[in-house]
Each structure stands twice: as C-alpha cells, then as structure tokens.
Scaffold this motif. Structure first.
Motif, PDB file in Angstrom:
ATOM      1  N   UNK A   1      10.344 -11.008  -4.824  1.00 48.76           N
ATOM      2  CA  UNK A   1      11.568 -10.246  -4.624  1.00 48.76           C
ATOM      3  C   UNK A   1      11.383  -8.739  -4.570  1.00 48.76           C
ATOM      4  N   UNK A   2      10.148  -8.275  -4.648  1.00 49.94           N
ATOM      5  CA  UNK A   2       9.887  -6.838  -4.687  1.00 49.94           C
ATOM      6  C   UNK A   2      10.098  -6.180  -3.334  1.00 49.94           C
ATOM      7  N   UNK A   3      10.539  -4.932  -3.411  1.00 52.25           N
ATOM      8  CA  UNK A   3      10.714  -4.124  -2.218  1.00 52.25           C
ATOM      9  C   UNK A   3      10.043  -2.777  -2.402  1.00 52.25           C
ATOM     10  N   UNK A   4      10.382  -1.846  -1.513  1.00 49.11           N
ATOM     11  CA  UNK A   4       9.763  -0.527  -1.539  1.00 49.11           C
ATOM     12  C   UNK A   4      10.034   0.226  -2.840  1.00 49.11           C
TER      13      UNK A   4
ATOM     14  N   UNK B   1       0.870  -1.167   0.000  1.00 48.34           N
ATOM     15  CA  UNK B   1       0.000   0.000   0.000  1.00 48.34           C
ATOM     16  C   UNK B   1       0.906   1.215   0.000  1.00 48.34           C
ATOM     17  N   UNK B   2       0.720   2.056  -1.014  1.00 46.66           N
ATOM     18  CA  UNK B   2       1.588   3.218  -1.194  1.00 46.66           C
ATOM     19  C   UNK B   2       0.743   4.481  -1.083  1.00 46.66           C
TER      20      UNK B   2
ATOM     21  N   UNK C   1       4.442  -2.616   3.393  1.00 47.30           N
ATOM     22  CA  UNK C   1       4.473  -3.973   2.845  1.00 47.30           C
ATOM     23  C   UNK C   1       3.474  -4.797   3.644  1.00 47.30           C
ATOM     24  N   UNK C   2       2.353  -5.115   3.033  1.00 50.49           N
ATOM     25  CA  UNK C   2       1.286  -5.831   3.724  1.00 50.49           C
ATOM     26  C   UNK C   2       1.686  -7.268   4.084  1.00 50.49           C
ATOM     27  N   UNK C   3       2.741  -7.764   3.462  1.00 46.35           N
ATOM     28  CA  UNK C   3       3.230  -9.111   3.799  1.00 46.35           C
ATOM     29  C   UNK C   3       3.819  -9.134   5.202  1.00 46.35           C
TER      30      UNK C   3
ATOM     31  N   UNK D   1      -2.756   0.567  -4.287  1.00 48.80           N
ATOM     32  CA  UNK D   1      -2.414  -0.789  -3.865  1.00 48.80           C
ATOM     33  C   UNK D   1      -1.651  -1.451  -4.997  1.00 48.80           C
ATOM     34  N   UNK D   2      -0.487  -2.003  -4.687  1.00 50.62           N
ATOM     35  CA  UNK D   2       0.403  -2.547  -5.710  1.00 50.62           C
ATOM     36  C   UNK D   2       0.680  -4.022  -5.405  1.00 50.62           C
TER      37      UNK D   2
END
Length: 101
Positions: free
Chosen positions: A58-61, A3-4, A88-90, A52-53
């Motif tokens: 492997x993704x980060x900010x 969520x950005x 990071x919702x994870x 929302x992305x």
C-alpha cells in the motif's frame, strides 16, 4: 521498491562533518542503497542523496519520501532539502529484445 533522489544543500557543517564527508566521498559510487549514498560538489555545499526504500503493497511516494528522509537524517549532517524525486520500481517495465538468428 522505491528509488528516492534527494537534492539539497548542507547547512552549517562542522569541520568534523566536512572531514567525514570528504573521506567517504567517491564520485564514482552513486548507487541506490538502503543506507543511502552522497555525491556532491568539492565545496560540500550541494549534495545528491540516493536511497533505495523497500515498498509495502500500500505504500506510495509519501511513505517512500519519509523513509528516505529518515535515512538521510541517520547520517547526522545538517541539511536543507531542495527537491525530491521518487521512482516506484514496481511500475518499471523491462522490454527484452528477442533473440535473432
């Protein structure tokens, strides 16, 4: 899932841009969506864009920010970014309360 939240200012909106933003403005709809939603002041100078992305393993900010800025660009309004916040919702842990009898 990320969520950005992007806080910024509009930069040189046309009359048509202003009309479109005001027509689509709903102060009570501040949801995180993949297309993104705007909230802002009545003068359309400052805004908050929520997006929302989807997250690949492997993704980060950085990747989330790039995708959110691309979603912001897709709206076509001229802007300047002041601040970006990425969640990071994870990493969010939900504590469930046990049932009491």
């Amino acid at each position: 899932m990320f969520r950005v939240t992007i806080r910024g200012t509009f930069d040189g909106l046309s009359d048509a841009d202003r009309a479109a933003l005001l027509a689509g403005a709903d102060a009570f709809v501040a949801a995180f969506t993949e297309a993104g939603t705007f909230t802002g002041d009545a003068g359309l100078s400052a805004f908050t864009f929520r997006c929302q992305v989807p997250a690949d393993p492997g993704d980060g900010e950085r990747e989330a920010t790039e995708r959110a800025v691309a979603a912001l660009d897709a709206h076509g309004y001229p802007y300047r970014i002041l601040r970006v916040a990425v969640t990071d919702m994870r990493d969010i842990k939900i504590r469930r309360k046990g049932r009491r009898h």
